[in-house]
Write a protein that holds these residues in place. Sequence first.
Motif, PDB file in Angstrom:
ATOM      1  N   ASP A 138      22.061  19.443  17.730  1.00 33.51           N
ATOM      2  CA  ASP A 138      23.484  19.173  17.540  1.00 33.51           C
ATOM      3  C   ASP A 138      24.218  19.310  18.869  1.00 33.51           C
ATOM      4  O   ASP A 138      24.363  18.356  19.591  1.00 33.51           O
ATOM      5  N   ASP A 139      24.664  20.507  19.202  1.00 31.95           N
ATOM      6  CA  ASP A 139      25.386  20.704  20.463  1.00 31.95           C
ATOM      7  C   ASP A 139      24.404  20.949  21.599  1.00 31.95           C
ATOM      8  O   ASP A 139      23.389  21.616  21.427  1.00 31.95           O
ATOM      9  N   THR A 161      21.800  23.754  19.967  1.00 38.83           N
ATOM     10  CA  THR A 161      21.770  24.231  18.585  1.00 38.83           C
ATOM     11  C   THR A 161      20.924  23.260  17.778  1.00 38.83           C
ATOM     12  O   THR A 161      21.070  22.046  17.890  1.00 38.83           O
ATOM     13  N   VAL A 183      20.018  22.205  14.078  1.00 36.45           N
ATOM     14  CA  VAL A 183      20.528  22.321  12.714  1.00 36.45           C
ATOM     15  C   VAL A 183      19.586  21.691  11.694  1.00 36.45           C
ATOM     16  O   VAL A 183      20.003  21.286  10.623  1.00 36.45           O
ATOM     17  N   HIS A 225      17.820  26.107  12.198  1.00 34.27           N
ATOM     18  CA  HIS A 225      19.143  26.672  12.494  1.00 34.27           C
ATOM     19  C   HIS A 225      19.078  27.730  13.595  1.00 34.27           C
ATOM     20  O   HIS A 225      19.425  28.885  13.394  1.00 34.27           O
ATOM     21  N   ARG A 248      25.312  26.555   9.483  1.00 35.84           N
ATOM     22  CA  ARG A 248      25.626  25.321  10.192  1.00 35.84           C
ATOM     23  C   ARG A 248      26.105  25.648  11.608  1.00 35.84           C
ATOM     24  O   ARG A 248      27.296  25.563  11.916  1.00 35.84           O
ATOM     25  N   GLU A 255      27.225  25.043  15.025  1.00 32.41           N
ATOM     26  CA  GLU A 255      27.727  23.797  15.578  1.00 32.41           C
ATOM     27  C   GLU A 255      28.284  23.940  16.989  1.00 32.41           C
ATOM     28  O   GLU A 255      27.700  23.460  17.923  1.00 32.41           O
ATOM     29  N   ASP A 256      29.392  24.576  17.140  1.00 30.25           N
ATOM     30  CA  ASP A 256      30.094  24.568  18.420  1.00 30.25           C
ATOM     31  C   ASP A 256      29.485  25.595  19.374  1.00 30.25           C
ATOM     32  O   ASP A 256      29.276  26.744  19.018  1.00 30.25           O
ATOM     33  N   ASP A 309      29.581  29.099  13.707  1.00 35.48           N
ATOM     34  CA  ASP A 309      28.975  28.587  12.481  1.00 35.48           C
ATOM     35  C   ASP A 309      30.123  28.069  11.623  1.00 35.48           C
ATOM     36  O   ASP A 309      30.900  28.845  11.066  1.00 35.48           O
ATOM     37  N   ASP A 310      30.247  26.761  11.540  1.00 36.12           N
ATOM     38  CA  ASP A 310      31.367  26.135  10.843  1.00 36.12           C
ATOM     39  C   ASP A 310      31.370  26.433   9.351  1.00 36.12           C
ATOM     40  O   ASP A 310      32.420  26.526   8.727  1.00 36.12           O
ATOM     41  N   GLU A 311      30.202  26.585   8.772  1.00 37.04           N
ATOM     42  CA  GLU A 311      30.102  26.777   7.327  1.00 37.04           C
ATOM     43  C   GLU A 311      30.655  28.126   6.884  1.00 37.04           C
ATOM     44  O   GLU A 311      31.296  28.234   5.850  1.00 37.04           O
TER      45      GLU A 311
END
Length: 75
Positions: free
Chosen positions: A3-4, A16, A18, A23, A45, A47-48, A61-63
């Motif tokens: 991802d990132d 990252t 995912v 994860h 999740r 992400e950033d 973790d956006d989730e």
Amino acid sequence: MLDDIVIDPHGNLLVTDVSSSIHDLLRVNLATGKRGILASQGYIRPEDLLVDAKDDIYLADDEVGRIDEYIPLKV
């Protein structure tokens, strides 16, 4: 699934992953190709991703609405 992607001040690639079963926060030394897991803390999740001027790594973790800070060892 990656991802990132961020390059830290030392030329390492931070990524990252995912994938549904992984994860993780990974670091890849671009000079040697050596890969290591920096964090695998049950992210849902991740992400950033950000590296600040002091080499501290922040992963959100956006989730679950959580931001974790990783401070590298100074040797």
